[in-house]
Design a protein around this motif. Structure first.
Motif, PDB file in Angstrom:
ATOM      1  N   ASP A   1     -23.897  -4.117  15.103  1.00  0.00           N
ATOM      2  CA  ASP A   1     -23.405  -3.235  16.158  1.00  0.00           C
ATOM      3  C   ASP A   1     -24.547  -2.914  17.116  1.00  0.00           C
ATOM      4  O   ASP A   1     -25.687  -2.719  16.692  1.00  0.00           O
ATOM      5  N   GLY A   2     -24.260  -2.847  18.376  1.00  0.00           N
ATOM      6  CA  GLY A   2     -25.256  -2.462  19.362  1.00  0.00           C
ATOM      7  C   GLY A   2     -25.951  -3.627  20.037  1.00  0.00           C
ATOM      8  O   GLY A   2     -26.570  -3.454  21.079  1.00  0.00           O
ATOM      9  N   VAL A   3     -25.861  -4.824  19.473  1.00  0.00           N
ATOM     10  CA  VAL A   3     -26.551  -5.978  20.059  1.00  0.00           C
ATOM     11  C   VAL A   3     -26.024  -6.253  21.463  1.00  0.00           C
ATOM     12  O   VAL A   3     -26.786  -6.460  22.399  1.00  0.00           O
ATOM     13  N   TYR A   4     -24.718  -6.234  21.607  1.00  0.00           N
ATOM     14  CA  TYR A   4     -24.135  -6.527  22.918  1.00  0.00           C
ATOM     15  C   TYR A   4     -24.345  -5.390  23.910  1.00  0.00           C
ATOM     16  O   TYR A   4     -24.193  -5.569  25.108  1.00  0.00           O
ATOM     17  N   GLU A   5     -24.695  -4.225  23.409  1.00  0.00           N
ATOM     18  CA  GLU A   5     -24.983  -3.078  24.280  1.00  0.00           C
ATOM     19  C   GLU A   5     -26.480  -2.975  24.581  1.00  0.00           C
ATOM     20  O   GLU A   5     -26.935  -2.020  25.166  1.00  0.00           O
ATOM     21  N   ARG A   6     -27.240  -3.970  24.119  1.00  0.00           N
ATOM     22  CA  ARG A   6     -28.689  -4.056  24.347  1.00  0.00           C
ATOM     23  C   ARG A   6     -29.481  -2.985  23.610  1.00  0.00           C
ATOM     24  O   ARG A   6     -30.530  -2.554  24.058  1.00  0.00           O
TER      25      ARG A   6
END
Length: 56
Positions: free
Chosen positions: A35-40
């Motif tokens: 989680d959070g990877v795509y949100e940088r």
């Protein structure tokens, strides 16, 4: 194709800096994206012992 070569080179540079072996997952292995990877968000890469069908 240019992006692939750039990523490959960057991964090798990062591994050399960390004095770690370059060991990419095989094409048939599964990976997990946190989680959070795509949100940088901050990312920490860790590999754990795993079955052969997963990358660790």
């Amino acid at each position: 194709m240019d992006a692939r070569v750039t990523y490959w080179e960057e991964q090798h540079i990062t591994c050399r800096k960390a004095q770690a072996a370059f060991s990419p997952p095989e094409p048939e292995q599964l990976i997990v994206v946190s989680d959070g990877v795509y949100e940088r968000d901050m990312v920490q890469g860790v590999r754990y012992a795993s079955p052969p069908h997963m990358s660790g």
